[in-house]
Design a protein around this motif. Structure first.
Motif, mmCIF file in Angstrom:
data_model
loop_
_atom_site.group_PDB
_atom_site.id
_atom_site.type_symbol
_atom_site.label_atom_id
_atom_site.label_comp_id
_atom_site.label_asym_id
_atom_site.label_seq_id
_atom_site.Cartn_x
_atom_site.Cartn_y
_atom_site.Cartn_z
ATOM 1 N N MET A 131 56.331 6.658 45.745
ATOM 2 C CA MET A 131 55.578 5.458 46.150
ATOM 3 C C MET A 131 55.308 4.597 44.920
ATOM 4 S SD MET A 131 52.699 6.936 48.776
ATOM 5 C CE MET A 131 51.929 7.971 47.543
ATOM 6 N N GLY A 132 54.886 3.373 45.141
ATOM 7 C CA GLY A 132 54.485 2.520 44.041
ATOM 8 C C GLY A 132 53.188 3.012 43.405
ATOM 9 N N ALA A 133 52.911 2.540 42.221
ATOM 10 C CA ALA A 133 51.692 2.915 41.507
ATOM 11 C C ALA A 133 50.504 2.138 42.067
ATOM 12 C CB ALA A 133 51.847 2.639 40.022
ATOM 13 N N PHE A 134 49.437 2.841 42.386
ATOM 14 C CA PHE A 134 48.187 2.215 42.831
ATOM 15 C C PHE A 134 47.070 3.224 42.644
ATOM 16 C CE2 PHE A 134 49.796 4.536 46.429
ATOM 17 C CZ PHE A 134 48.673 5.060 47.054
ATOM 18 N N PHE A 135 45.838 2.726 42.519
ATOM 19 C CA PHE A 135 44.673 3.602 42.430
ATOM 20 C C PHE A 135 44.082 3.744 43.820
ATOM 21 C CE2 PHE A 135 44.911 2.169 37.989
ATOM 22 C CZ PHE A 135 44.886 3.398 37.365
ATOM 23 N N SER A 136 44.076 4.959 44.332
ATOM 24 C CA SER A 136 43.562 5.239 45.665
ATOM 25 C C SER A 136 42.058 5.482 45.616
ATOM 26 C CB SER A 136 44.264 6.470 46.237
ATOM 27 O OG SER A 136 43.849 7.639 45.539
ATOM 28 N N THR A 137 41.439 5.576 46.775
ATOM 29 C CA THR A 137 40.010 5.908 46.827
ATOM 30 C C THR A 137 39.768 7.318 46.296
ATOM 31 O OG1 THR A 137 40.254 6.560 49.146
ATOM 32 C CG2 THR A 137 39.480 4.329 48.726
ATOM 33 N N ILE A 138 40.737 8.212 46.466
ATOM 34 C CA ILE A 138 40.613 9.555 45.879
ATOM 35 C C ILE A 138 40.675 9.461 44.362
ATOM 36 C CG2 ILE A 138 41.723 11.821 45.664
ATOM 37 C CD1 ILE A 138 42.572 11.476 48.613
ATOM 38 N N ASP A 139 41.551 8.601 43.831
ATOM 39 C CA ASP A 139 41.615 8.396 42.380
ATOM 40 C C ASP A 139 40.282 7.866 41.855
ATOM 41 O OD1 ASP A 139 44.285 9.149 42.524
ATOM 42 O OD2 ASP A 139 45.009 7.072 42.585
ATOM 43 N N ASP A 140 39.656 6.968 42.611
ATOM 44 C CA ASP A 140 38.347 6.442 42.202
ATOM 45 C C ASP A 140 37.331 7.566 42.082
ATOM 46 O OD1 ASP A 140 39.467 3.915 42.234
ATOM 47 O OD2 ASP A 140 38.499 3.306 44.110
ATOM 48 N N LEU A 141 37.376 8.532 42.983
ATOM 49 C CA LEU A 141 36.464 9.675 42.924
ATOM 50 C C LEU A 141 36.802 10.602 41.759
ATOM 51 C CD1 LEU A 141 36.214 10.511 46.730
ATOM 52 C CD2 LEU A 141 34.493 9.363 45.310
ATOM 53 N N ASP A 142 38.091 10.757 41.467
ATOM 54 C CA ASP A 142 38.512 11.616 40.352
ATOM 55 C C ASP A 142 38.171 11.007 38.992
ATOM 56 O OD1 ASP A 142 39.563 13.522 42.062
ATOM 57 O OD2 ASP A 142 41.634 12.820 41.866
ATOM 58 N N ASP A 143 38.248 9.682 38.880
ATOM 59 C CA ASP A 143 38.090 8.994 37.589
ATOM 60 C C ASP A 143 36.634 8.653 37.291
ATOM 61 O OD1 ASP A 143 40.801 9.138 37.115
ATOM 62 O OD2 ASP A 143 41.227 7.097 37.782
ATOM 63 N N GLN A 144 35.772 9.644 37.295
ATOM 64 C CA GLN A 144 34.347 9.420 37.065
ATOM 65 C C GLN A 144 33.924 9.669 35.620
ATOM 66 O OE1 GLN A 144 32.034 8.208 39.498
ATOM 67 N NE2 GLN A 144 34.035 7.706 40.336
ATOM 68 N N GLY A 145 34.863 10.037 34.762
ATOM 69 C CA GLY A 145 34.559 10.293 33.360
ATOM 70 C C GLY A 145 34.738 9.048 32.509
ATOM 71 N N GLN A 147 37.457 7.617 30.044
ATOM 72 C CA GLN A 147 38.823 7.749 29.562
ATOM 73 C C GLN A 147 39.650 6.562 30.049
ATOM 74 O OE1 GLN A 147 40.184 11.322 31.594
ATOM 75 N NE2 GLN A 147 40.984 10.113 33.282
ATOM 76 N N VAL A 148 40.896 6.531 29.642
ATOM 77 C CA VAL A 148 41.879 5.624 30.217
ATOM 78 C C VAL A 148 42.613 6.420 31.292
ATOM 79 C CG1 VAL A 148 44.002 4.314 29.787
ATOM 80 C CG2 VAL A 148 42.139 4.279 28.104
ATOM 81 N N SER A 149 42.868 5.790 32.422
ATOM 82 C CA SER A 149 43.582 6.438 33.522
ATOM 83 C C SER A 149 44.859 5.656 33.806
ATOM 84 C CB SER A 149 42.689 6.475 34.765
ATOM 85 O OG SER A 149 43.346 7.114 35.824
ATOM 86 N N VAL A 150 45.954 6.391 33.998
ATOM 87 C CA VAL A 150 47.252 5.782 34.287
ATOM 88 C C VAL A 150 47.821 6.456 35.527
ATOM 89 C CG1 VAL A 150 49.609 5.374 33.463
ATOM 90 C CG2 VAL A 150 47.698 5.308 31.844
ATOM 91 N N VAL A 151 48.278 5.660 36.478
ATOM 92 C CA VAL A 151 48.986 6.197 37.639
ATOM 93 C C VAL A 151 50.426 5.697 37.569
ATOM 94 C CG1 VAL A 151 48.264 4.323 39.182
ATOM 95 C CG2 VAL A 151 48.962 6.495 40.145
ATOM 96 N N LEU A 152 51.361 6.619 37.801
ATOM 97 C CA LEU A 152 52.781 6.308 37.747
ATOM 98 C C LEU A 152 53.378 6.401 39.143
ATOM 99 C CD1 LEU A 152 53.595 8.485 34.634
ATOM 100 C CD2 LEU A 152 53.522 5.993 34.690
ATOM 101 N N GLY A 153 54.254 5.475 39.470
ATOM 102 C CA GLY A 153 54.908 5.462 40.769
ATOM 103 C C GLY A 153 56.384 5.159 40.635
ATOM 104 N N LYS A 154 57.081 5.177 41.781
ATOM 105 C CA LYS A 154 58.516 4.921 41.845
ATOM 106 C C LYS A 154 59.283 5.804 40.863
ATOM 107 C CE LYS A 154 58.005 0.259 43.583
ATOM 108 N NZ LYS A 154 58.264 -1.162 43.392
ATOM 109 N N LEU A 155 58.945 7.103 40.877
ATOM 110 C CA LEU A 155 59.545 8.014 39.907
ATOM 111 C C LEU A 155 61.035 8.231 40.124
ATOM 112 C CD1 LEU A 155 56.709 10.611 39.377
ATOM 113 C CD2 LEU A 155 57.339 8.653 37.969
ATOM 114 N N GLY A 156 61.561 7.871 41.275
ATOM 115 C CA GLY A 156 62.999 7.965 41.494
ATOM 116 C C GLY A 156 63.756 6.753 40.987
ATOM 117 N N ALA A 157 63.038 5.709 40.583
ATOM 118 C CA ALA A 157 63.679 4.469 40.140
ATOM 119 C C ALA A 157 64.131 4.581 38.683
ATOM 120 C CB ALA A 157 62.720 3.301 40.292
#
Length: 194
Positions: A131-145, A147-157
């Motif tokens: 899938m494309g890279a995006f920050f989900s609502t679950i990511d919002d819950l995970d990223d409570q510290g 830091q810098v957060s990076v999400v990667l998508g389209k890994l087959g491209a």
């Protein structure tokens, strides 16, 4: 001292007290949130608003040990691309006087990954597979510290895409990968808020 601090940035200096964890700062261009630890210090804009009589300040990110070599981002892309149908987590940590890539034990699925954030994490990275890279609502819950957060998508491209953001205890703001990494960036970067 309190965990949260509150400061007004005036022409004569700051009024108020800083917190041990983070500080809200009112300046001439809005409300900011500042935090600092032994790895990074940052200021992010929470609400833009003109406040007459107060000086302006700008968002900021400073890595205390310098920008991270971009080959670690490329290595993370390779590790996360090895399982393009599963979400995978990796972290770039400061340890032993250098930045290192760490892949902790994790519970993976097509649409989830559960992990413990390693000590010394500066950048947390996780994949959204094909899938494309995006920050989900679950990511919002995970990223409570902090830091810098990076999400990667389209890994087959040929060129995966990425979104990055600064996370300060549940508040998020944009950051460019070139402000975090030194060297050629191996992914296509889109704005964090799309």
């Amino acid at each position: 001292m309190s965990l949260a601090g509150y400061v007004i940035h005036t022409p004569g200096g700051d009024i108020g007290s800083r917190g041990t964890g983070y500080t809200y700062v009112l300046a001439g261009n809005g409300l900011f949130l500042e935090a600092s630890n032994n790895l990074l210090e940052a200021r992010l804009l929470l609400a833009q608003e003109r406040v007459r009589g107060l000086p302006l300040i700008e968002p900021e990110l400073r890595l205390h040990h310098g920008r991270i070599p971009a080959h670690l981002l490329a290595l993370a892309v390779g590790v996360l691309s090895a399982q393009p149908d599963l979400e995978t987590y990796a972290a770039i940590v400061w340890s032993g006087g250098e930045y290192r890539l760490v892949v902790p034990e994790q519970d993976q699925g097509e649409a989830h990954v559960a992990y413990q954030v390693p000590h010394g994490t500066v950048v947390g990275l996780h994949s959204h597979g094909r899938m494309g890279a995006f920050f989900s609502t679950i990511d919002d819950l995970d990223d409570q510290g902090f830091q810098v957060s990076v999400v990667l998508g389209k890994l087959g491209a040929l060129v995966p895409d990425a979104k990055s953001r600064l996370c300060i205890y549940g508040h998020f703001g944009g950051v460019k990968l070139s402000d975090v990494f030194h060297g050629p960036i191996c992914v296509w970067e889109s704005p964090w808020y799309d």
